[in-house]
Scaffold this motif. Sequence first.
Motif, PDB file in Angstrom:
ATOM      1  N   UNK A  22      44.749  67.611  31.696  1.00  0.00           N
ATOM      2  CA  UNK A  22      45.152  66.226  31.945  1.00  0.00           C
ATOM      3  C   UNK A  22      43.920  65.448  32.394  1.00  0.00           C
ATOM      4  N   UNK A  23      43.831  64.188  31.973  1.00  0.00           N
ATOM      5  CA  UNK A  23      42.644  63.381  32.260  1.00  0.00           C
ATOM      6  C   UNK A  23      43.004  62.106  33.011  1.00  0.00           C
ATOM      7  N   UNK A  24      42.066  61.640  33.830  1.00  0.00           N
ATOM      8  CA  UNK A  24      42.122  60.319  34.447  1.00  0.00           C
ATOM      9  C   UNK A  24      40.898  59.589  33.925  1.00  0.00           C
ATOM     10  N   UNK A  25      41.101  58.365  33.389  1.00  0.00           N
ATOM     11  CA  UNK A  25      40.007  57.633  32.739  1.00  0.00           C
ATOM     12  C   UNK A  25      40.071  56.160  33.106  1.00  0.00           C
ATOM     13  N   UNK A  26      38.909  55.514  33.104  1.00  0.00           N
ATOM     14  CA  UNK A  26      38.867  54.061  33.298  1.00  0.00           C
ATOM     15  C   UNK A  26      38.674  53.373  31.945  1.00  0.00           C
ATOM     16  N   UNK A  27      38.632  52.035  31.948  1.00  0.00           N
ATOM     17  CA  UNK A  27      38.460  51.266  30.708  1.00  0.00           C
ATOM     18  C   UNK A  27      37.158  51.607  29.994  1.00  0.00           C
ATOM     19  N   UNK A  28      36.108  51.844  30.774  1.00  0.00           N
ATOM     20  CA  UNK A  28      34.793  52.127  30.201  1.00  0.00           C
ATOM     21  C   UNK A  28      34.768  53.468  29.475  1.00  0.00           C
ATOM     22  N   UNK A  29      35.585  54.410  29.944  1.00  0.00           N
ATOM     23  CA  UNK A  29      35.619  55.727  29.329  1.00  0.00           C
ATOM     24  C   UNK A  29      35.197  56.848  30.260  1.00  0.00           C
ATOM     25  N   UNK A  30      34.828  56.515  31.508  1.00  0.00           N
ATOM     26  CA  UNK A  30      34.518  57.571  32.472  1.00  0.00           C
ATOM     27  C   UNK A  30      35.768  58.413  32.657  1.00  0.00           C
ATOM     28  N   UNK A  44      50.499  57.411  31.689  1.00  0.00           N
ATOM     29  CA  UNK A  44      50.719  56.325  32.642  1.00  0.00           C
ATOM     30  C   UNK A  44      49.442  55.503  32.723  1.00  0.00           C
ATOM     31  N   UNK A  45      49.559  54.275  33.221  1.00  0.00           N
ATOM     32  CA  UNK A  45      48.372  53.447  33.438  1.00  0.00           C
ATOM     33  C   UNK A  45      48.652  52.470  34.562  1.00  0.00           C
ATOM     34  N   UNK A  46      47.574  51.982  35.176  1.00  0.00           N
ATOM     35  CA  UNK A  46      47.669  51.047  36.281  1.00  0.00           C
ATOM     36  C   UNK A  46      46.473  50.098  36.198  1.00  0.00           C
ATOM     37  N   UNK A  47      46.749  48.789  36.195  1.00  0.00           N
ATOM     38  CA  UNK A  47      45.689  47.785  36.094  1.00  0.00           C
ATOM     39  C   UNK A  47      45.671  46.897  37.326  1.00  0.00           C
ATOM     40  N   UNK A  48      44.495  46.323  37.613  1.00  0.00           N
ATOM     41  CA  UNK A  48      44.349  45.389  38.734  1.00  0.00           C
ATOM     42  C   UNK A  48      43.342  44.320  38.364  1.00  0.00           C
ATOM     43  N   UNK A  49      43.346  43.256  39.173  1.00  0.00           N
ATOM     44  CA  UNK A  49      42.438  42.126  38.958  1.00  0.00           C
ATOM     45  C   UNK A  49      41.369  42.053  40.021  1.00  0.00           C
ATOM     46  N   UNK A  50      40.960  40.845  40.352  1.00  0.00           N
ATOM     47  CA  UNK A  50      39.810  40.603  41.228  1.00  0.00           C
ATOM     48  C   UNK A  50      40.107  40.673  42.717  1.00  0.00           C
ATOM     49  N   UNK A  96      41.684  45.560  47.553  1.00  0.00           N
ATOM     50  CA  UNK A  96      40.839  46.755  47.494  1.00  0.00           C
ATOM     51  C   UNK A  96      41.588  47.954  46.942  1.00  0.00           C
ATOM     52  N   UNK A  97      42.921  47.845  46.850  1.00  0.00           N
ATOM     53  CA  UNK A  97      43.710  48.934  46.272  1.00  0.00           C
ATOM     54  C   UNK A  97      44.932  48.373  45.581  1.00  0.00           C
ATOM     55  N   UNK A  98      45.548  49.218  44.766  1.00  0.00           N
ATOM     56  CA  UNK A  98      46.729  48.798  44.010  1.00  0.00           C
ATOM     57  C   UNK A  98      47.738  49.924  44.010  1.00  0.00           C
ATOM     58  N   UNK A  99      48.967  49.622  44.454  1.00  0.00           N
ATOM     59  CA  UNK A  99      50.093  50.538  44.270  1.00  0.00           C
ATOM     60  C   UNK A  99      50.611  50.300  42.870  1.00  0.00           C
ATOM     61  N   UNK A 150      36.310  44.180  40.320  1.00  0.00           N
ATOM     62  CA  UNK A 150      36.693  42.888  39.727  1.00  0.00           C
ATOM     63  C   UNK A 150      37.801  43.018  38.683  1.00  0.00           C
ATOM     64  N   UNK A 151      38.349  44.213  38.536  1.00  0.00           N
ATOM     65  CA  UNK A 151      39.426  44.445  37.576  1.00  0.00           C
ATOM     66  C   UNK A 151      39.127  45.628  36.685  1.00  0.00           C
ATOM     67  N   UNK A 152      40.125  46.458  36.483  1.00  0.00           N
ATOM     68  CA  UNK A 152      39.956  47.670  35.687  1.00  0.00           C
ATOM     69  C   UNK A 152      41.348  48.221  35.388  1.00  0.00           C
ATOM     70  N   UNK A 153      41.385  49.316  34.662  1.00  0.00           N
ATOM     71  CA  UNK A 153      42.634  50.032  34.393  1.00  0.00           C
ATOM     72  C   UNK A 153      42.375  51.520  34.537  1.00  0.00           C
ATOM     73  N   UNK A 154      43.267  52.189  35.263  1.00  0.00           N
ATOM     74  CA  UNK A 154      43.242  53.651  35.369  1.00  0.00           C
ATOM     75  C   UNK A 154      44.281  54.184  34.393  1.00  0.00           C
ATOM     76  N   UNK A 155      43.875  55.153  33.582  1.00  0.00           N
ATOM     77  CA  UNK A 155      44.770  55.776  32.623  1.00  0.00           C
ATOM     78  C   UNK A 155      44.975  57.235  33.008  1.00  0.00           C
ATOM     79  N   UNK A 156      46.205  57.707  32.898  1.00  0.00           N
ATOM     80  CA  UNK A 156      46.533  59.122  33.028  1.00  0.00           C
ATOM     81  C   UNK A 156      46.859  59.591  31.627  1.00  0.00           C
ATOM     82  N   UNK A 157      46.091  60.570  31.134  1.00  0.00           N
ATOM     83  CA  UNK A 157      46.212  60.999  29.741  1.00  0.00           C
ATOM     84  C   UNK A 157      46.652  62.453  29.643  1.00  0.00           C
TER      85      UNK A 157
END
Length: 147
Positions: free
Chosen positions: A70-78, A134-140, A143-146, A119-126
């Motif tokens: 199982x993977x956790x990834x950001x928008x950039x691909x890390x 699953x995924x979770x996005x936030x804006x600017x 400091x954290x997002x439920x 400043x905003x990103x998305x965490x993906x569970x793959x």
Amino acid sequence: MRKLLVTGAAAAAVASGVLMAPPAEAAGAVQIYRVYYDSPGSDRGSNKSLNGEWVQLFNTSRSSKSMKGVKVRDKTGYTYTFGSFTLKGRKSVYIHTGKGSNTATHRYWGRKWYVWNNTGDTAYLLYPNGRVADKCSWGRTGSSKYC
């Protein structure tokens, strides 16, 4: 002989010849619960600061789930990939960006710089096959997002 009583949507599905597949096991079980994307203090790259940035996954099921592959990834691909790891039922695991010693509740990515954009990103569970579980996005702001 036992008879099976089928009612409602299930009866309609049987009558029409359509069989309903059960939902994917991990889709409803392990989810992104919270992302702490802006670690406290200045972003100077210290290991303490890197580990202040994390993703919390929660197993909503009562049964343990294998996380291998199982993977956790950001928008950039890390991407962080779980090795042999089992998440117990109704428990959380935190994936920290920096270095540390892995435990049953804390895993460490081992990175030397930040992953999650303040400043905003998305965490993906793959899933291991790459499909999004699953995924979770936030804006600017904040400091954290439920999720």
